[in-house]
Design a protein around this motif. Structure first.
Motif, PDB file in Angstrom:
ATOM      1  N   LEU A   2       0.822  -1.209   0.000  1.00 15.77           N
ATOM      2  CA  LEU A   2       0.000   0.000   0.000  1.00 15.77           C
ATOM      3  C   LEU A   2       0.856   1.258   0.000  1.00 15.77           C
ATOM      4  N   THR A   3       2.120   1.103   0.368  1.00 17.15           N
ATOM      5  CA  THR A   3       3.050   2.247   0.354  1.00 17.15           C
ATOM      6  C   THR A   3       3.725   2.416  -1.004  1.00 17.15           C
ATOM      7  N   TYR A   4       3.306   1.638  -1.979  1.00 18.75           N
ATOM      8  CA  TYR A   4       3.966   1.658  -3.292  1.00 18.75           C
ATOM      9  C   TYR A   4       3.782   3.030  -3.939  1.00 18.75           C
ATOM     10  N   ARG A   5       4.919   3.676  -4.256  1.00 22.32           N
ATOM     11  CA  ARG A   5       4.881   5.040  -4.782  1.00 22.32           C
ATOM     12  C   ARG A   5       5.099   5.051  -6.294  1.00 22.32           C
ATOM     13  N   ILE A   6       4.388   5.957  -6.918  1.00 24.06           N
ATOM     14  CA  ILE A   6       4.593   6.216  -8.339  1.00 24.06           C
ATOM     15  C   ILE A   6       4.552   7.725  -8.533  1.00 24.06           C
TER      16      ILE A   6
END
Length: 757
Positions: free
Chosen positions: A425-429
């Protein structure tokens, strides 16, 4: 003199006929086959052949009994019938009713066999003198046979044969009547007769007739009421009091007189009965027939459509419909009147019948698929501001409208695909305000697809966002890039497993570059049930409106019932719930729709050019989807010329336009329900289970690529140069960032510095 001679000869012939019929009756009773050709001048060779070929027993069709559809709490939804009939045993029919029908139709019923010789002689003399069949002389058993043959007739030719005014038909009835008298007692025959008979004005059977005309059961009928009903059987239309009150009274009084003549009632009883009003029109009870007369016509029609799909009701749709309307079925549905009322109250509060835009809401129970409520702003019917379209269901069902494009509500399935593939859920783009995806390839289940000229924009927050942050703002450029990394096939597969497909064509949703922003046409029922799967921790249940069916004897009829399967792991669903619950936190697109102390999750959906707006959301208890749209063709922008709640729609959004409909419906529907909570996602879902990303800032693109590749990641070089204190042409930062823990095999994008701090 000649006239007198003709009269004597006619009476003589009638006597011969009578004797012949008497002999015939005896022969039939004995089961003998006798030649009829030339008998008394009226039995033709054709009659002789048909009589000798008749079977011993009469095969009667099952009584057509009305069916009833009930809500989950047992309250009435609809009555379905071809003939309005509720059979009752003889002991539940008042004795005065039994005496009245016997008196007027066959006073010697309990004394003779299948044939009443006296009545037949009287009829034959009359008919011979008139030169045609003018008087029946039929016993109650013969009348029952005739009614049964009419009931059984499937074709116009069979109905004509069952009512033909010929001696051949009378002899046919007699043969069957003999068999009936052997098979059943007199009381059994009378019971069958009274339950089969047509009593006019749409009432079949004495129980329904008593309820219809007088508002009482057959067991409570009084003398004048019984006499009126008994008089109807001979001519249900002609003696119907709603058609001709005087004729009905004359016929009733004739029945009373005949009962007095037979000493079945006293002179005072007869006099009092004749003084009684024939009928009180205020007490007439019409039984509404069909879904059009239901309180919930759209829901009812959808339930009927589901029933007509059930092979347990018949091998063809026509057979199923006939059984549905004649089998005396008790159909229990999932509709919850309290939740239905809550959804309807929301429609009333936020929409008007006269609006040019439509509003629709479906409410589903997670973990069962039970459809608890289904409402819309356009009422059922024809004419201005009414419709026969059910705006909540797919086009494959009669009256189904076929849905609307669903916009960003599709992002929920992209989130599920990403979590399923191990992205935290912390995956950044890095998600700029606009992104150029022209020509970029997106993997599909059959290969790949691309759009040669596609430069989508955000209407909300941009930046280097996590999955939760992007969901709160519904950031298009984030989810488009996320969908490229997950591949469209995984999104399409998850959506299909959650019951999503094109509601117009029944085909799978198209795998196109913009899939995550909305694709195809979906319905409120479809979307609410898909979101209910997240609420049920990944357990998908097909939408269910019919929960049970019982036949007239109380035996269960096979129905599909509740059908569920696990399509997502609970951990993946927990992650989706966490992301979508953030949408309803302060600052989220659904933040204004939060209420009470409930765990809420949801997603907005706005279609390109504002053709429709959605809000779909849920708690562990209930899931609902609300849509506001243009339901005319061709669809037009909701901002121009459309109204909702009597006001111009100036800025249509999922949260501001469809959201209040969802909020009011859910807030009212959840009242009194137990407070249940979402299960928090585990640390692996939240932060990933990979190692921290190696630091590569300041490295050359080649060095950084080697470092990350050795760590097990796929490396992509961004075409954009960004502000950074790092030297120009070296790595400024990565996406995901250093310190994040993306799973092995994840894609890492390198952003190079432009040398400007």
């Amino acid at each position: 003199m000649r006239t007198a001679e003709r009269g004597v000869r006619s009476r003589a012939r009638s006597l011969v006929v009578f004797l012949g019929v008497s002999v015939l009756a005896g022969a039939l009773a004995a089961g003998l086959a006798i030649p009829f050709a030339g008998f008394a001048g009226f039995a033709t060779q054709k009659a002789a052949v048909s009589m000798q070929n008749l079977p011993q027993d009469l095969e009667t069709a099952p009584l057509a009994v009305r069916s009833k559809m009930l809500a989950a709490d047992g309250t009435w939804i609809a009555t379905l019938y071809e003939q309005n009939r509720v059979p009752v045993p003889l002991d539940q029919i008042s004795p005065i009713m039994r005496r009245a029908i016997v008196a007027i139709e066959d006073s010697r019923f309990y004394e003779h066999g299948a044939l009443d010789a006296q009545g037949t002689l009287r009829a034959l003399i009359r008919n011979r003198s008139e030169g045609s069949v003018q008087q029946g002389g039929s016993s109650i058993t013969q009348q029952y046979v005739k009614m049964s043959l009419i009931e059984k007739a499937d074709t116009a030719e069979q109905r004509k044969a069952a009512t033909a005014v010929t001696y051949e038909r009378k002899l046919t009835e007699l043969r069957y009547a003999v068999a009936i008298e052997k098979q059943f007692s007199k009381d059994q025959i009378l019971e069958k007769y009274l339950n089969l008979a047509n009593f006019g004005d749409g009432a079949f059977g004495v129980q329904t007739a008593a309820q219809h005309y007088f508002g009482v059961s057959a067991a409570k009928l009084t003398l004048p009421q019984a006499a009126m009903l008994a008089g109807l059987v001979k001519n249900p239309t002609g003696y119907d009091p709603t058609n001709n009150l005087k004729r009905a009274k004359d016929r009733r009084d004739l029945v009373i007189a005949r009962m007095r003549e037979l000493n079945l009632i006293t002179a005072k009883q007869a006099a009092d009965a004749r003084k009684a009003p024939v009928i009180d029109f205020k007490k007439i009870r019409k039984v509404p027939n069909g879904c059009a007369n239901s309180r919930y016509p759209f829901y009812c029609e959808y339930a009927v459509a589901k029933l007509l799909d059930n092979p347990a009701l018949g091998s063809t749709p026509k057979e199923r419909e006939h059984y549905l309307k004649t089998g005396g079925l008790t159909i229990r549905t999932s509709l919850d009147p309290r939740i239905q009322a809550a959804a309807q109250a929301s429609i009333k509060e936020h929409a008007k019948v006269s609006d040019t835009a439509i509003a629709a809401i479906t409410v589903v129970e997670p973990g069962s698929g039970l459809v608890k409520g289904m409402v819309q702003s356009k009422p059922y019917g024809k004419g201005r501001n009414h419709t026969y379209y059910n705006l909540n269901v797919e086009k494959s069902y009669p009256g189904g409208y076929g849905g609307f494009q669903n916009g960003s509500t599709m992002k929920a399935f992209t989130i599920a695909a990403a979590i399923q593939q191990g992205l935290p859920l912390t995956y950044r783009i890095n998600s700029p305000a606009q992104i150029d995806l022209s020509g970029r390839r997106f993997k599909t289940c059959s290969g790949s697809t691309r759009d040669p000229n596609y430069r989508p924009r955000n209407s909300t927050r941009s930046g280097n966002l996590t999955m939760i942050e992007a969901a709160k703002a519904s950031t298009n450029t984030y989810f488009l890039q996320l969908s490229q990394r997950t591949g469209l096939c995984s999104i399409a597969t998850i959506a299909a497993n959650l019951g999503m497909y094109n509601a117009q064509t029944q085909e799978p949703l198209d795998q196109v570059v913009s899939m995550t922003l909305g694709v195809g046409y979906v319905t409120p029922l479809m979307l609410s049930n898909a979101y209910a799967t997240f609420a049920a921790r990944g357990k998908y249940c097909r939408p269910t409106v019919v929960t049970s069916v019982q036949d007239k004897s109380g035996k269960p009829v096979q129905t599909p019932g509740i059908g569920c399967r696990q399509v997502l792991t609970p951990a993946v669903a927990d992650g989706v719930n966490r992301v979508l619950s953030a949408v309803m936190e302060p600052g989220g697109t659904g933040g204004r729709l939060n209420f009470g102390n409930w765990d809420l999750a949801g997603k907005t959906g706005t279609i390109q050019d504002n053709l429709a707006v959605w809000y779909a959301g849920y708690t562990p208890n209930l899931a609902a989807a609300a849509v506001v749209a243009d339901a005319t063709l061709p669809y037009t922008n909701l901002m121009y010329g459309h109204t909702l709640d009597g006001q111009d729609i100036s800025d249509p959004t999922g949260s501001g336009t469809a959201g209040p409909l969802w909020q009011t419906a859910m807030e009212k529907a959840l009242q009194g329900m137990p407070l249940r909570r979402f299960v928090p996602p585990n640390s692996k879902i939240t932060g990933g289970d990979g190692k921290s990303l190696p630091p590569v800032s300041g490295m050359s693109p080649g060095e950084a690529t080697d470092t990350l590749s050795r760590a097990g990641y796929q490396v992509v070089l961004s075409g954009d140069r960004v502000n950074s204190p790092e030297a120009e042409g070296t790595v400024a930062y990565t996406d995901p960032r250093t310190g994040d823990r993306p799973p092995p095999g994840s894609q890492v994008t390198l952003f190079l510095s432009n040398g400007q701090n």
